[in-house]
Design an enzyme around this catalytic site. Structure first.
Site, PDB file in Angstrom:
ATOM      1  N   HIS A 155       0.832  -1.203   0.000  1.00  0.00           N
ATOM      2  CA  HIS A 155       0.000   0.000   0.000  1.00  0.00           C
ATOM      3  C   HIS A 155       0.876   1.267   0.000  1.00  0.00           C
ATOM      4  O   HIS A 155       0.724   2.144  -0.849  1.00  0.00           O
ATOM      5  CB  HIS A 155      -0.899  -0.037   1.248  1.00  0.00           C
ATOM      6  CG  HIS A 155      -1.793   1.152   1.419  1.00  0.00           C
ATOM      7  ND1 HIS A 155      -3.147   1.094   1.196  1.00  0.00           N
ATOM      8  CD2 HIS A 155      -1.534   2.433   1.799  1.00  0.00           C
ATOM      9  CE1 HIS A 155      -3.681   2.294   1.424  1.00  0.00           C
ATOM     10  NE2 HIS A 155      -2.720   3.123   1.799  1.00  0.00           N
ATOM     11  N   GLU A 156       1.800   1.336   0.943  1.00  0.00           N
ATOM     12  CA  GLU A 156       2.638   2.531   1.061  1.00  0.00           C
ATOM     13  C   GLU A 156       3.532   2.712  -0.171  1.00  0.00           C
ATOM     14  O   GLU A 156       3.779   3.833  -0.610  1.00  0.00           O
ATOM     15  CB  GLU A 156       3.470   2.508   2.348  1.00  0.00           C
ATOM     16  CG  GLU A 156       2.656   2.430   3.648  1.00  0.00           C
ATOM     17  CD  GLU A 156       1.534   3.460   3.756  1.00  0.00           C
ATOM     18  OE1 GLU A 156       1.625   4.518   3.106  1.00  0.00           O
ATOM     19  OE2 GLU A 156       0.548   3.191   4.474  1.00  0.00           O
TER      20      GLU A 156
ATOM     21  N   HIS B 176       1.664   4.585  -2.762  1.00  0.00           N
ATOM     22  CA  HIS B 176       1.736   6.039  -2.570  1.00  0.00           C
ATOM     23  C   HIS B 176       3.071   6.576  -3.087  1.00  0.00           C
ATOM     24  O   HIS B 176       3.127   7.570  -3.807  1.00  0.00           O
ATOM     25  CB  HIS B 176       1.628   6.389  -1.085  1.00  0.00           C
ATOM     26  CG  HIS B 176       0.249   6.265  -0.515  1.00  0.00           C
ATOM     27  ND1 HIS B 176      -0.830   6.914  -1.045  1.00  0.00           N
ATOM     28  CD2 HIS B 176      -0.227   5.585   0.556  1.00  0.00           C
ATOM     29  CE1 HIS B 176      -1.912   6.635  -0.324  1.00  0.00           C
ATOM     30  NE2 HIS B 176      -1.570   5.824   0.645  1.00  0.00           N
TER      31      HIS B 176
HETATM   32 ZN   LIG Z   1      -2.963   5.193   2.122  1.00  0.00          ZN
END
Ligand SMILES: [Zn+2]
Length: 597
Positions: free
Chosen positions: A386-387, A390
């Protein structure tokens, strides 16, 4: 663990931001002086295109510098909250940022006053100004909603008292409310608090869940008039402010800020409502798996399977993530590999005093930094994916855009991260040899859709309803709000779940209702991500190209136009349906795996 016991390769490196404390201090000093001198541009913007461009370039330069200064101090302060020196350093940077905002506050109103034809001629005549077209548009689009100078000043002067209901609610619920105690899983006495309630609701012991549910709402039930008065005041204030600024409704004002339209929120709500059977089916599964005769509202957070025990080393987690992103091609994969393995993007392990949770952060002039509290579960692997989503969104956005166009908005911010999470999850469901791990992944996935897609849509619907009543002049009383909320609960949980009447009070617990139309974006983001993943997994190379181009859009286009680049039209029900299909597929797969027993 103590931070000193962790090897350097698992920690991020502040010298990647500034080589030394001296370099940091020099940059901070330079920025503070330049900010003090920024007032020289005040009143000059409307005189010439050159003046405008110079002011904008200096603003961008300062913005970049402050962003970088912020990165440096956060790298130190977030890994040791007890480090007073780092905290003080952060305070100094914050002060300079606030000074900058005040010093540059004349930009907006003066930019809005420049006549359209004048600005267009400046774009043609002044070399370099065209690069600011998008950021100038982002300011000037507010022209129809900007008051006279006196009006704006009045609003600014009164502004401190605005929006205080949220703060009052937080103080009241957090500091004044007293909830009773219950007996925990091992008979121990537990004080129920709003902050620990979610953990108690995820207990595998039904008695604990039921006791926590009853105890919490017993307290809320005594203060319904106060909570209703607060929400009523909030709604009235938002309504008045929207009206003053020339918006049709609170929803229109909120969606205008996101550069989307009320239709996006309406589409979400109507599509979810049309597919509610998918949710009811999930609750049937939950009832079967928990083995209870009827599912109650204190059962809906109970895990269906024990968390999978499979443990990943950090190195294995990195390989899992890298394997997942192979689909995006060489640039994405290799950049991330280098960031994770050589450039120390990640601060990996929890240690004393380190900030909790996980995030990715960065600035135009630095690499991204990822804070993790890695524990080796599949959840931790998923968080890393997830990170990294980003971080890579920011990487592509920065490499393709000028600093003024690189920042993407909140409306698309969780798309790239969720895409990675879903891709990892789908891949593991295909490849994992462990039935236990698959069940755990599915449980987590269903929980995510329930919480992010369905629950946030229900919240958005509640917001629409109460703001709508307020606009009609109907006072929001305790009874009105309870009834409204309970009606939604019954619709979202369906006829086969026992909707215990205490749940009608739940709206009092939700701080997000004091942040107009914010949470529906969680639901649209996961829907967009689901829809993109479906296209990516179809193996169509155009889908992959489109997705990478979406990442490259950064803030150079409106969020809706950026998503169109990835083939996602947020005005269409299909986008939401793609997410619900993925949710239903998880429910089906879980059922099949369970029956193999
Ligand atoms: Zn997030």
């Amino acid at each position: 663990m103590k931070r000193s016991e962790i090897l350097d390769k698992y920690k991020w490196d502040p010298t990647a931001v500034y080589p030394s404390r001296e370099a940091f201090e020099a940059a901070l000093k330079e920025a503070a002086e330049a900010i003090a001198a920024y007032a020289r541009f005040d009143g000059t913007l409307e005189e010439s295109g050159e003046n405008l461009l110079t002011a904008l370039e200096e603003e961008t330069r300062l913005y970049r510098q402050l962003d970088r200064l912020g990165q440096y101090v956060t790298r130190e302060s977030d890994v040791d909250k007890g480090n007073n020196e780092a905290q003080a350093l952060q305070g100094r940077v914050w002060k300079v940022i606030v000074d900058f905002q005040a010093a540059a506050s004349f930009l907006g109103p003066q930019i809005i006053r420049i006549p359209e034809e004048t600005l267009e001629s400046w774009y043609r005549e002044v070399k370099g100004l065209e690069a600011y077209r998008r950021s100038l548009y982002s300011i000037r689009r507010y022209a129809p909603h900007t008051l006279s100078d006196e009006g704006e000043k009045l609003l600014a002067d009164l502004g401190e008292g605005f929006n205080s209901q949220r703060e009052i609610r937080a103080v009241f619920a957090g500091a004044d409310l007293r909830f009773g105690t219950i007996r925990g899983e091992n008979g121990e006495k537990i004080q129920v608090r709003d902050s620990t309630y979610t953990t108690l609701m995820a207990s595998t012991d039904r008695r604990v869940r039921k006791a926590a549910f009853n105890t919490l709402y017993k307290t809320y039930d005594q203060f319904g008039n106060t909570f209703a008065a607060l929400l009523n005041a909030y709604a009235k204030e938002q309504h008045a402010r929207a009206k003053v600024a020339g918006y049709e409704s609170v929803l229109e004002a909120a969606t205008f800020d996101d550069e989307v339209t009320p239709q996006i929120c309406d589409n979400l709500i109507s599509t979810v409502n049309a597919r509610m059977e998918a949710m009811y089916d999930y609750y049937d599964l939950k009832r079967e798996a928990l083995g209870v005769p009827r599912l109650h509202l204190y059962d809906v957070y109970a895990p269906l399977v024990p968390a999978a025990s499979s443990k990943y080393s950090y190195e294995e987690a990195v390989e899992e993530v890298l394997k997942t992103v192979e689909i995006f091609g060489k640039e994405y994969h290799d950049t991330l590999e280098k960031g994770l393995k050589e450039k120390r993007w990640v601060d990996v392990y929890p240690s004393d005093g380190k900030a909790g949770g996980a995030y990715s952060s960065g600035s135009y002039d630095t690499d991204p930094f990822i804070l993790m509290n890695f524990t080796g579960t599949i959840d931790s692997v998923s968080t890393l994916a997830h990170e990294c989503g980003h971080s890579m969104h920011s990487y592509f956005s920065k490499t393709a855009n000028t600093p003024q166009d690189a920042n993407y908005t909140i409306f698309v911010a969780e798309v790239a991260s969720t895409v990675n999470e879903l891709l990892l999850c789908h891949r593991k469901l295909k490849e994992s040899q462990s039935r236990e791990e698959k069940l755990s992944i599915l449980d987590q996935l269903m929980e995510t859709y329930k919480g992010t897609l369905f629950r946030q849509t229900m919240f958005a619907e509640f917001e629409q309803e109460f703001h709508g009543l307020c606009a009609k002049g109907v006072p929001l009383t305790q009874d009105t709000l309870n009834e409204l909320y309970y009606g939604l609960i019954r619709r979202y949980f369906g006829p086969r779940v026992a909707c215990d009447s205490q749940i009608r009070l739940e709206w009092m617990r939700i701080p997000h209702f004091y942040r107009r139309f914010y949470v529906y974006k969680y639901a649209t983001c996961i829907s967009a991500a689901s829809s993109i993943v479906k296209k990516l997994e179809s193996g169509d190379p155009a889908a992959i190209r489109g997705y990478l181009d979406f990442l490259r859009c950064g803030g150079s286009k409106s969020p809706l136009d950026s998503l169109l680049v990835a083939g996602v039209d947020m005005t269409k029900p299909e986008v939401i349906s793609d997410a619900i299909d993925d949710f239903s597929a998880a429910v089906r797969m879980f059922r099949e795996l369970r029956q193999e027993d």
